[in-house]
Motif scaffolding. Structure first.
Motif, PDB file in Angstrom:
ATOM      1  N   ARG A 114      37.129  25.882 -29.517  1.00  0.00           N
ATOM      2  CA  ARG A 114      37.512  27.282 -29.702  1.00  0.00           C
ATOM      3  C   ARG A 114      38.940  27.518 -29.202  1.00  0.00           C
ATOM      4  O   ARG A 114      39.747  28.181 -29.865  1.00  0.00           O
ATOM      5  CB  ARG A 114      36.518  28.169 -28.957  1.00  0.00           C
ATOM      6  N   LYS A 115      39.258  26.969 -28.037  1.00  0.00           N
ATOM      7  CA  LYS A 115      40.576  27.158 -27.449  1.00  0.00           C
ATOM      8  C   LYS A 115      41.673  26.562 -28.310  1.00  0.00           C
ATOM      9  O   LYS A 115      42.789  27.110 -28.402  1.00  0.00           O
ATOM     10  CB  LYS A 115      40.608  26.528 -26.046  1.00  0.00           C
ATOM     11  N   ASN A 116      41.387  25.444 -28.959  1.00  0.00           N
ATOM     12  CA  ASN A 116      42.390  24.733 -29.747  1.00  0.00           C
ATOM     13  C   ASN A 116      42.289  25.019 -31.243  1.00  0.00           C
ATOM     14  O   ASN A 116      42.788  24.244 -32.067  1.00  0.00           O
ATOM     15  CB  ASN A 116      42.289  23.229 -29.477  1.00  0.00           C
ATOM     16  N   ASN A 117      41.645  26.129 -31.589  1.00  0.00           N
ATOM     17  CA  ASN A 117      41.566  26.600 -32.981  1.00  0.00           C
ATOM     18  C   ASN A 117      40.910  25.591 -33.915  1.00  0.00           C
ATOM     19  O   ASN A 117      41.276  25.472 -35.088  1.00  0.00           O
ATOM     20  CB  ASN A 117      42.964  26.960 -33.502  1.00  0.00           C
ATOM     21  N   ARG A 118      39.931  24.863 -33.386  1.00  0.00           N
ATOM     22  CA  ARG A 118      39.168  23.924 -34.214  1.00  0.00           C
ATOM     23  C   ARG A 118      37.839  24.527 -34.672  1.00  0.00           C
ATOM     24  O   ARG A 118      37.205  24.010 -35.581  1.00  0.00           O
ATOM     25  CB  ARG A 118      38.885  22.645 -33.421  1.00  0.00           C
ATOM     26  N   GLU A 119      37.392  25.581 -34.015  1.00  0.00           N
ATOM     27  CA  GLU A 119      36.124  26.196 -34.390  1.00  0.00           C
ATOM     28  C   GLU A 119      36.387  27.321 -35.379  1.00  0.00           C
ATOM     29  O   GLU A 119      37.300  28.118 -35.192  1.00  0.00           O
ATOM     30  CB  GLU A 119      35.385  26.727 -33.167  1.00  0.00           C
ATOM     31  N   GLU A 120      35.569  27.392 -36.426  1.00  0.00           N
ATOM     32  CA  GLU A 120      35.729  28.397 -37.469  1.00  0.00           C
ATOM     33  C   GLU A 120      34.395  29.100 -37.720  1.00  0.00           C
ATOM     34  O   GLU A 120      33.411  28.453 -38.067  1.00  0.00           O
ATOM     35  CB  GLU A 120      36.223  27.726 -38.768  1.00  0.00           C
ATOM     36  N   ASN A 121      34.379  30.416 -37.513  1.00  0.00           N
ATOM     37  CA  ASN A 121      33.146  31.185 -37.687  1.00  0.00           C
ATOM     38  C   ASN A 121      33.075  31.902 -39.025  1.00  0.00           C
ATOM     39  O   ASN A 121      32.112  32.631 -39.290  1.00  0.00           O
ATOM     40  CB  ASN A 121      33.015  32.208 -36.550  1.00  0.00           C
ATOM     41  N   ASN A 122      34.097  31.688 -39.859  1.00  0.00           N
ATOM     42  CA  ASN A 122      34.137  32.377 -41.146  1.00  0.00           C
ATOM     43  C   ASN A 122      33.724  31.459 -42.290  1.00  0.00           C
ATOM     44  O   ASN A 122      34.266  31.527 -43.388  1.00  0.00           O
ATOM     45  CB  ASN A 122      35.553  32.931 -41.380  1.00  0.00           C
ATOM     46  N   ILE A 123      32.789  30.569 -42.004  1.00  0.00           N
ATOM     47  CA  ILE A 123      32.242  29.671 -43.023  1.00  0.00           C
ATOM     48  C   ILE A 123      30.751  29.973 -43.176  1.00  0.00           C
ATOM     49  O   ILE A 123      30.021  30.006 -42.188  1.00  0.00           O
ATOM     50  CB  ILE A 123      32.445  28.193 -42.622  1.00  0.00           C
ATOM     51  N   HIS A 124      30.334  30.192 -44.405  1.00  0.00           N
ATOM     52  CA  HIS A 124      28.942  30.570 -44.659  1.00  0.00           C
ATOM     53  C   HIS A 124      28.216  29.480 -45.441  1.00  0.00           C
ATOM     54  O   HIS A 124      27.444  29.746 -46.360  1.00  0.00           O
ATOM     55  CB  HIS A 124      28.898  31.894 -45.412  1.00  0.00           C
ATOM     56  N   GLU A 158      32.269  28.945 -51.889  1.00  0.00           N
ATOM     57  CA  GLU A 158      32.408  28.741 -50.456  1.00  0.00           C
ATOM     58  C   GLU A 158      33.188  27.461 -50.158  1.00  0.00           C
ATOM     59  O   GLU A 158      33.932  27.394 -49.167  1.00  0.00           O
ATOM     60  CB  GLU A 158      31.031  28.674 -49.799  1.00  0.00           C
ATOM     61  N   LEU A 159      33.062  26.449 -51.003  1.00  0.00           N
ATOM     62  CA  LEU A 159      33.828  25.222 -50.811  1.00  0.00           C
ATOM     63  C   LEU A 159      35.327  25.460 -51.007  1.00  0.00           C
ATOM     64  O   LEU A 159      36.153  24.917 -50.261  1.00  0.00           O
ATOM     65  CB  LEU A 159      33.338  24.126 -51.763  1.00  0.00           C
TER      66      LEU A 159
END
Length: 349
Positions: free
Chosen positions: A22-32, A73-74
């Motif tokens: 999360r800190k290094n902008n590797r986590e993405e919550n806008n993927i469904h 989504e892809l």
């Protein structure tokens, strides 16, 4: 060399690693969409190369309703990976093909994205998130001359495609070509071998790395890039982390024997160690945070940890490896060892 473990355990993402991502902008919550959604294909057929040979990949087909849900989504994922979410690029992109690989640990999906204006295409991969693999990706990003783009969403890992000529294909089609500069290629293989050993990236057989060729003003430069990070600090035998020992890489090792003497090989090893030491110092805080993540979940088995620390202690004549209790601590000791070697080299006599 002993046989590499056929099936490595998948290690879950712990809270420290999740926080690091999360800190290094590797986590993405806008993927469904997640990895399991891509498993809903109706059927698959073998994917052949241009010469009719089996690639060990399968081209998968989805029902119409699933295509309507999955394919937009892809393209959205591709925009997130390449343009940090600029969805304006999505209008002229489409999914041309989805492939599935049953070979290896990660069983990835490979998505082919095509630009409808000019038919140019790119790929990305969808895999089950594995803490060990993510650790390997981060070490590659921080310690190698390469940068890696990837995203994590819950338990799904999205990876960019790393362009280049697969090592096994290079051996067959380019290694003995008159225009191939074998001396420069041998130099790069020595450096690649050193990078893998220092950061403990295993199983770099020819089909797990690519050759990136860059024209220079009077010749070409070569860079060998890892494309598979499943065997990051997992096995117990040190030779697993030294690409020169794999039989699949024997043609590259023979180039080194043919064109490089012992003094030259040592010079290239020292050059690569120095570059790794510089990167360690420049990324000290990030590496310390990553080391904490690696210690949160032991990324191997106790017997492999015991074997590797003893072999590295003997190889480097450095008993500090014997104090290690996990693969994460062995990687830390390996980097510390290189920093010490570099420090001794640059100090005036």
């Amino acid at each position: 060399m002993s046989i590499i473990s056929k099936k490595k355990k998948t290690y879950p993402i712990g809270k420290y690693l999740r926080s690091y991502l999360r800190k290094n902008n590797r986590e993405e919550n806008n993927i469904h969409l997640d990895y399991s959604d891509l498993r809903r294909f109706e059927y698959a057929r073998p994917l052949l190369d241009r010469h009719g040979n089996d690639t060990l990949w399968e081209s998968v087909q989805y029902a119409p309703n699933d295509r309507k849900e999955i394919f937009p989504e892809l393209t959205h994922i591709y925009a997130l990976l390449r343009t940090e979410g600029d969805t304006s690029v999505m209008k002229h992109l489409q999914v041309a093909r989805v492939d599935y690989c049953t070979f290896g640990n990660s069983n990835p999906f490979r998505v082919r994205i095509v630009n409808q204006y000019n038919d140019n295409y790119d790929y990305f991969y969808v895999k089950t998130a594995d803490a060990s693999r993510i650790y390997g990706l981060e070490l590659e990003h921080v310690l190698s001359p390469n940068r890696i783009a990837y995203l994590v969403q819950n338990n799904t890992l999205i990876e960019e495609h790393i362009a280049g000529i697969p090592g096994d294909m290079f051996i067959s089609n380019y290694l003995n070509h008159p225009e191939t500069n074998q001396v420069r290629l041998a130099k790069e293989f020595v450096k690649f071998n050193e990078r893998c050993l220092v950061r403990l990236l295993g199983d770099m057989r020819a089909y797990n790395f690519v050759i990136d060729i860059t024209p220079d003003f009077d010749d070409v430069q070569y860079r060998i890039r890892s494309i598979d990070f499943d065997q990051q600090s997992y096995e117990g035998q040190k030779e697993v982390y030294m690409p020169r020992f794999f039989k699949e890489n024997r043609p590259f090792a023979e180039l080194c024997e043919k064109h490089l003497n012992e003094a030259t090989i040592l010079q290239y090893q020292r050059e690569e160690q120095s570059m790794i030491a510089v990167r360690c110092r420049k990324s000290q805080v990030r590496l310390q945070e990553l080391e904490m993540c690696a210690l949160e979940i032991d990324l191997s088995e106790p017997d492999k940890v015991q074997q590797l620390k003893k072999e590295l202690a003997g190889f480097y004549q450095n008993d500090s490896f014997l104090q290690c209790s996990s693969m994460g601590s062995i990687v830390k000791a390996s980097l510390r060892n290189i920093l010490d070697i570099h420090h001794k080299q640059v100090l005036p006599h």
